[in-house]
Design a protein around this motif. Structure first.
Motif, PDB file in Angstrom:
ATOM      1  N   THR A   1      68.586 -17.782 -99.139  1.00 42.35           N
ATOM      2  CA  THR A   1      69.259 -17.648 -97.618  1.00 42.35           C
ATOM      3  C   THR A   1      68.599 -16.636 -96.800  1.00 42.35           C
ATOM      4  N   ARG A   2      68.614 -17.052 -95.536  1.00 43.60           N
ATOM      5  CA  ARG A   2      67.818 -16.261 -94.450  1.00 43.60           C
ATOM      6  C   ARG A   2      68.926 -15.947 -93.289  1.00 43.60           C
TER       7      ARG A   2
ATOM      8  N   TRP B   1      68.531  -8.239-101.852  1.00 45.60           N
ATOM      9  CA  TRP B   1      68.393  -8.570-100.363  1.00 45.60           C
ATOM     10  C   TRP B   1      66.883  -7.774 -99.968  1.00 45.60           C
TER      11      TRP B   1
ATOM     12  N   GLU C   1      58.875  -4.939 -89.841  1.00 46.00           N
ATOM     13  CA  GLU C   1      57.719  -6.101 -89.936  1.00 46.00           C
ATOM     14  C   GLU C   1      56.348  -5.547 -89.799  1.00 46.00           C
TER      15      GLU C   1
ATOM     16  N   THR D   1      67.044 -11.703 -96.388  1.00 50.58           N
ATOM     17  CA  THR D   1      66.881 -12.893 -97.204  1.00 50.58           C
ATOM     18  C   THR D   1      67.160 -12.343 -98.760  1.00 50.58           C
ATOM     19  N   ASP D   2      67.514 -13.557 -99.221  1.00 46.97           N
ATOM     20  CA  ASP D   2      67.656 -13.161-100.939  1.00 46.97           C
ATOM     21  C   ASP D   2      66.690 -14.236-101.600  1.00 46.97           C
TER      22      ASP D   2
ATOM     23  N   ASP E   1      55.203 -14.073 -95.866  1.00 45.52           N
ATOM     24  CA  ASP E   1      56.429 -14.420 -96.824  1.00 45.52           C
ATOM     25  C   ASP E   1      56.743 -13.020 -97.331  1.00 45.52           C
TER      26      ASP E   1
ATOM     27  N   THR F   1      69.692 -14.161 -89.755  1.00 45.66           N
ATOM     28  CA  THR F   1      68.904 -13.736 -88.527  1.00 45.66           C
ATOM     29  C   THR F   1      69.990 -13.152 -87.769  1.00 45.66           C
TER      30      THR F   1
ATOM     31  N   TRP G   1      59.205 -11.917 -98.798  1.00 46.73           N
ATOM     32  CA  TRP G   1      60.175 -12.279-100.087  1.00 46.73           C
ATOM     33  C   TRP G   1      58.970 -12.276-101.280  1.00 46.73           C
TER      34      TRP G   1
ATOM     35  N   SER H   1      72.636 -18.161 -90.104  1.00 50.65           N
ATOM     36  CA  SER H   1      72.118 -18.343 -91.345  1.00 50.65           C
ATOM     37  C   SER H   1      71.112 -19.453 -91.214  1.00 50.65           C
ATOM     38  N   ASP H   2      69.869 -19.386 -91.603  1.00 48.32           N
ATOM     39  CA  ASP H   2      68.875 -20.535 -91.588  1.00 48.32           C
ATOM     40  C   ASP H   2      68.816 -21.155 -92.896  1.00 48.32           C
TER      41      ASP H   2
ATOM     42  N   TYR I   1      66.122  -9.494 -89.810  1.00 50.36           N
ATOM     43  CA  TYR I   1      66.815 -10.832 -90.792  1.00 50.36           C
ATOM     44  C   TYR I   1      66.749 -10.191 -92.254  1.00 50.36           C
TER      45      TYR I   1
END
Length: 299
Positions: free
Chosen positions: A215-216, A198, A174, A211-212, A184, A218, A186, A298-299, A209
């Protein structure tokens, strides 16, 4: 045994344990812990080997006496990694000065860095289930194309000079997300013309986390007592690669990476601790991973 190709940095780490945390104007004492193997690729390969993979390490060291000592230390280490792909280059071995404070946090100072991209050796990809690239020179386009043609999943760092455009999975801390993309990441990946399946973002004590873009997933950080944070990110990436080589779902890969990162910080050293070493509050790779996998959401 699963074959995993690990490409990139093999360093000589000169390590000092400080008696006080680093800050501006610091004057303190410390302990010289000497030379140890390091570098992102070597650190990741060491973890993969401990977990029962055939980690085929391809990297570069210098033609100097430090290179001799580094290769001797790796040979004497005893873990089942394949270091036959390490090439000797003219000149000094890439090195880092690592300062470890009483809290286990570290400052890394690179020295003797060769800025000229080397000629990579011919690499046999037969039987390789996954590849991890952690090279300050990146990978030549023909080598990346060979991995893609062989349908070998490739994981690499999202970092200037390191990123391989063809990588299916990008990993970034991060704190190292390029400026302007912290909110953001991604979208930042897409802005650079990259198209991974990913993106995985590590967040230190807050976990990680994946993300694709839709889907995220965590994953919280696994419990750990920080002794030496050096190599923790490499251990996390190795855990991802370990799972991807077995075609596990990303939830399991993410949990494995988090568990391995926690195991790494509880150990004094850049490379991953051996299974036989007694790490406080850590019951082992498999048990930690199983326990942690249940916490991925999954968020």
């Amino acid at each position: 045994m699963v074959d995993i190709l690990v490409l990139g940095n093999v360093n000589a780490d000169w390590v000092f344990r400080l008696d006080a945390p680093v800050h501006a104007g610091l004057e303190t004492s410390g302990e010289d812990l000497g030379l140890r193997p390091g570098g992102a690729a070597a650190n990741a390969a060491s973890a993969l080997a401990v977990a029962g993979n055939r980690a085929r390490l391809v990297g570069f060291v210098g033609s100097d006496e430090i290179g001799d000592r580094l290769l001797a230390l790796m040979a004497e280490d005893g873990r089942p990694w394949d270091t036959a792909g390490i090439v000797r280059l003219p000149g000094p071995t890439p090195a880092c000065l690592i300062l470890i404070d009483p809290n286990g946090e570290r400052v890394i100072i690179g020295t003797h860095r060769n800025t000229t991209p080397p000629d990579w050796p011919e690499i046999n990809m037969d039987g390789v289930a996954c590849a991890y690239a952690a090279s300050r020179w990146g990978l030549p386009a023909p080598l990346a194309a060979r991995l893609r043609a062989a349908e070998i999943p490739l994981v690499c760092q999202w970092r200037p000079g390191y990123t391989v455009a063809a990588a299916q999975v990008l990993v970034v801390s991060e704190d190292e997300v390029p400026p302007g993309h912290a909110d953001d990441p991604w979208r930042g990946v897409q802005a650079e013309g990259l198209a991974p399946e990913w993106l995985v973002v590590t967040q230190g004590a807050r976990g990680a986390y994946a993300t694709d873009g839709t889907t995220r997933l965590t994953c919280p950080a696994a419990p750990a007592t920080v002794v030496d944070a050096t190599g923790a990110g490499d251990a996390f990436a190795a855990g991802l690669v370990h799972g991807l080589a077995r075609r596990w779902p990303m939830e399991a890969c993410l949990a494995t990476g988090s568990a391995w990162g926690a195991r790494a910080v509880g150990h004094l050293g850049s490379t991953f601790p051996k299974v036989s070493e007694d790490i406080a509050s850590d019951p082992g790779i498999a048990a930690v991973t199983r326990h942690h996998a249940a916490k991925v959401t999954s968020d």
